[in-house]
Motif scaffolding. Sequence first.
Motif, PDB file in Angstrom:
ATOM      1  N   PRO A   9      23.550  62.256  55.480  1.00 11.94           N
ATOM      2  CA  PRO A   9      24.341  61.054  55.804  1.00 11.94           C
ATOM      3  C   PRO A   9      23.492  59.831  56.128  1.00 11.94           C
ATOM      4  N   LEU A  10      22.215  60.037  56.484  1.00 13.12           N
ATOM      5  CA  LEU A  10      21.354  58.893  56.797  1.00 13.12           C
ATOM      6  C   LEU A  10      20.898  58.150  55.545  1.00 13.12           C
ATOM      7  N   ILE A  11      20.978  58.793  54.381  1.00 10.51           N
ATOM      8  CA  ILE A  11      20.522  58.127  53.154  1.00 10.51           C
ATOM      9  C   ILE A  11      21.386  56.904  52.842  1.00 10.51           C
ATOM     10  N   PRO A  12      22.723  57.016  52.812  1.00  7.93           N
ATOM     11  CA  PRO A  12      23.518  55.815  52.528  1.00  7.93           C
ATOM     12  C   PRO A  12      23.722  54.902  53.735  1.00  7.93           C
ATOM     13  N   ASN A  13      23.444  55.386  54.924  1.00  6.87           N
ATOM     14  CA  ASN A  13      23.787  54.623  56.131  1.00  6.87           C
ATOM     15  C   ASN A  13      22.587  54.036  56.856  1.00  6.87           C
ATOM     16  N   THR A  14      21.403  54.126  56.261  1.00  7.31           N
ATOM     17  CA  THR A  14      20.228  53.458  56.816  1.00  7.31           C
ATOM     18  C   THR A  14      19.465  52.793  55.673  1.00  7.31           C
ATOM     19  N   THR A  15      18.571  51.889  56.053  1.00  7.37           N
ATOM     20  CA  THR A  15      17.738  51.230  55.042  1.00  7.37           C
ATOM     21  C   THR A  15      16.277  51.664  55.174  1.00  7.37           C
ATOM     22  N   ILE A  16      16.030  52.748  55.892  1.00  4.39           N
ATOM     23  CA  ILE A  16      14.667  53.254  56.057  1.00  4.39           C
ATOM     24  C   ILE A  16      14.279  54.010  54.796  1.00  4.39           C
ATOM     25  N   PRO A  17      13.317  53.548  54.022  1.00  2.00           N
ATOM     26  CA  PRO A  17      12.986  54.172  52.725  1.00  2.00           C
ATOM     27  C   PRO A  17      12.587  55.642  52.829  1.00  2.00           C
ATOM     28  N   ILE A  50      11.908  60.272  43.542  1.00  2.00           N
ATOM     29  CA  ILE A  50      11.800  59.938  44.961  1.00  2.00           C
ATOM     30  C   ILE A  50      11.347  58.490  45.137  1.00  2.00           C
ATOM     31  N   ALA A  51      10.404  58.048  44.311  1.00  2.00           N
ATOM     32  CA  ALA A  51       9.931  56.666  44.407  1.00  2.00           C
ATOM     33  C   ALA A  51      11.067  55.678  44.136  1.00  2.00           C
ATOM     34  N   ILE A  52      11.924  55.986  43.172  1.00  2.00           N
ATOM     35  CA  ILE A  52      13.008  55.068  42.803  1.00  2.00           C
ATOM     36  C   ILE A  52      14.029  54.943  43.925  1.00  2.00           C
ATOM     37  N   ILE A  53      14.452  56.068  44.505  1.00  2.00           N
ATOM     38  CA  ILE A  53      15.483  55.959  45.538  1.00  2.00           C
ATOM     39  C   ILE A  53      14.936  55.256  46.777  1.00  2.00           C
ATOM     40  N   ARG A  54      13.655  55.455  47.074  1.00  2.00           N
ATOM     41  CA  ARG A  54      13.065  54.748  48.212  1.00  2.00           C
ATOM     42  C   ARG A  54      12.909  53.261  47.898  1.00  2.00           C
ATOM     43  N   TYR A  55      12.636  52.947  46.652  1.00  2.00           N
ATOM     44  CA  TYR A  55      12.565  51.548  46.219  1.00  2.00           C
ATOM     45  C   TYR A  55      13.929  50.872  46.359  1.00  2.00           C
ATOM     46  N   TYR A  56      14.975  51.571  45.960  1.00  2.00           N
ATOM     47  CA  TYR A  56      16.323  51.034  46.120  1.00  2.00           C
ATOM     48  C   TYR A  56      16.630  50.780  47.592  1.00  2.00           C
ATOM     49  N   LYS A  57      16.291  51.739  48.432  1.00  2.00           N
ATOM     50  CA  LYS A  57      16.597  51.579  49.855  1.00  2.00           C
ATOM     51  C   LYS A  57      15.801  50.435  50.473  1.00  2.00           C
ATOM     52  N   SER A  58      14.562  50.274  50.052  1.00  2.00           N
ATOM     53  CA  SER A  58      13.753  49.181  50.598  1.00  2.00           C
ATOM     54  C   SER A  58      14.330  47.820  50.219  1.00  2.00           C
ATOM     55  N   GLY A  59      15.083  47.761  49.119  1.00  2.00           N
ATOM     56  CA  GLY A  59      15.743  46.528  48.700  1.00  2.00           C
ATOM     57  C   GLY A  59      17.177  46.439  49.164  1.00  2.00           C
ATOM     58  N   HIS A  60      17.555  47.310  50.124  1.00  2.00           N
ATOM     59  CA  HIS A  60      18.899  47.314  50.721  1.00  2.00           C
ATOM     60  C   HIS A  60      19.991  47.596  49.684  1.00  2.00           C
ATOM     61  N   GLN A  61      19.648  48.405  48.692  1.00  2.00           N
ATOM     62  CA  GLN A  61      20.636  48.875  47.722  1.00  2.00           C
ATOM     63  C   GLN A  61      21.172  50.223  48.216  1.00  2.00           C
ATOM     64  N   LYS A  62      22.463  50.356  48.319  1.00  2.00           N
ATOM     65  CA  LYS A  62      23.048  51.561  48.906  1.00  2.00           C
ATOM     66  C   LYS A  62      22.913  52.748  47.957  1.00  2.00           C
ATOM     67  N   THR A  63      22.417  53.846  48.483  1.00  2.00           N
ATOM     68  CA  THR A  63      22.188  55.051  47.693  1.00  2.00           C
ATOM     69  C   THR A  63      22.757  56.258  48.434  1.00  2.00           C
ATOM     70  N   ALA A  64      22.850  57.371  47.725  1.00  2.00           N
ATOM     71  CA  ALA A  64      23.287  58.627  48.356  1.00  2.00           C
ATOM     72  C   ALA A  64      22.753  59.796  47.551  1.00  2.00           C
ATOM     73  N   THR A  65      22.668  60.942  48.201  1.00  2.00           N
ATOM     74  CA  THR A  65      22.225  62.176  47.569  1.00  2.00           C
ATOM     75  C   THR A  65      23.169  63.294  47.956  1.00  2.00           C
ATOM     76  N   LEU A  66      23.596  64.065  46.961  1.00  2.00           N
ATOM     77  CA  LEU A  66      24.470  65.206  47.182  1.00  2.00           C
ATOM     78  C   LEU A  66      23.771  66.477  46.732  1.00  2.00           C
ATOM     79  N   THR A  67      24.214  67.592  47.265  1.00  2.00           N
ATOM     80  CA  THR A  67      23.646  68.884  46.877  1.00  2.00           C
ATOM     81  C   THR A  67      24.770  69.892  46.686  1.00  2.00           C
TER      82      THR A  67
END
Length: 318
Positions: free
Chosen positions: A183-191, A225-242
């Motif tokens: 839940p922290l992936i879409p709700n924080t901007t920490i890469p 991993i680099a891409i999703i962290r890049y998105y988060k660093s640019g404040h683009q909302k992301t999420a991961t499901l399993t």
Amino acid sequence: MQIAGWILFLLGIIRLGIAWINWQFNKNSRKISTGGYPSSLSVLIPARNEEQNIEELLQDLTQLKDPTTEIIVYNDQLTDRTAAIVKSYPHIRLIEGNEPDKGWLGKNYACHQLALAAKGKHLLFLDADVRINGPAIRHLLCYLEQEKLRLLSLFPRQILTDTGSRFTVPLMNWILLSILPLPLIPNTTIPSLAAANGQCMLFKAETYYQLLPHQKFRNNPVEDIAIIRYYKSGHQKTATLTGEKEVSCQMYRNWKEAIQGFAKNIFAFFGNSQVTAYLFALLTTLAPPVHFLQSGNRSRNPISTFHTVDPDIRFTGK
């Protein structure tokens, strides 16, 4: 040793708590409404000598039967029958690849070329050894739209057929699910609070073309991993499901592939710090059983646990 034991116990409780949170998060994600089908999807498949896998995936995708969906396969200098298999599906587009430009890794280059050729408003990148059905794609698209995401990644259910994969894949999943609260992936901007799996990544096309992530990380072997962290660093909302039952993948086929893949992904998850990865393994995987065994030995020999008796001491009674 008691203090060390309590620390290890608390770490174990924390990891179990995070695993429970992630289980609930994925359980709730399946409750998303799938009534509407977002417009236009491009399914993009980089393929290099995938004749053993590609036809099963193409058969899965032909069941979509949606006029706004296009399927494109990139022929990454194939030497087997992959291209012939793709050509047997007339509605699927095949791009003949060439040698990657200098400084590019093959898969990253293939994904970039696929994106440039796509016309959909959503870009779904799938590895050729993934199995997927229509409802799963609908669920991913609706989840991305309703949660207003720019990138959604999915860890497929892994098919384990050999000793190497049975040993490494569950361990990778346990590390992910027990130290990273999803839940922290879409709700924080920490890469650093992010993880992704390149086997299944869904992008909002508009944002993808603004950022061109595969081009930016053209020579990164763990570009997901680099891409999703890049998105988060640019404040683009992301999420991961399993754990999506309708999406599966056989990640490794032998022990060598499993060990190489495990090392690559685990080190990347810990910021490419081998020291951090090894310390984590030592403290949370090896230390608890060692501590337990040592505690067991002391409990069977209580005299040696507390003190040593001096044979010269004489005891006298009243």
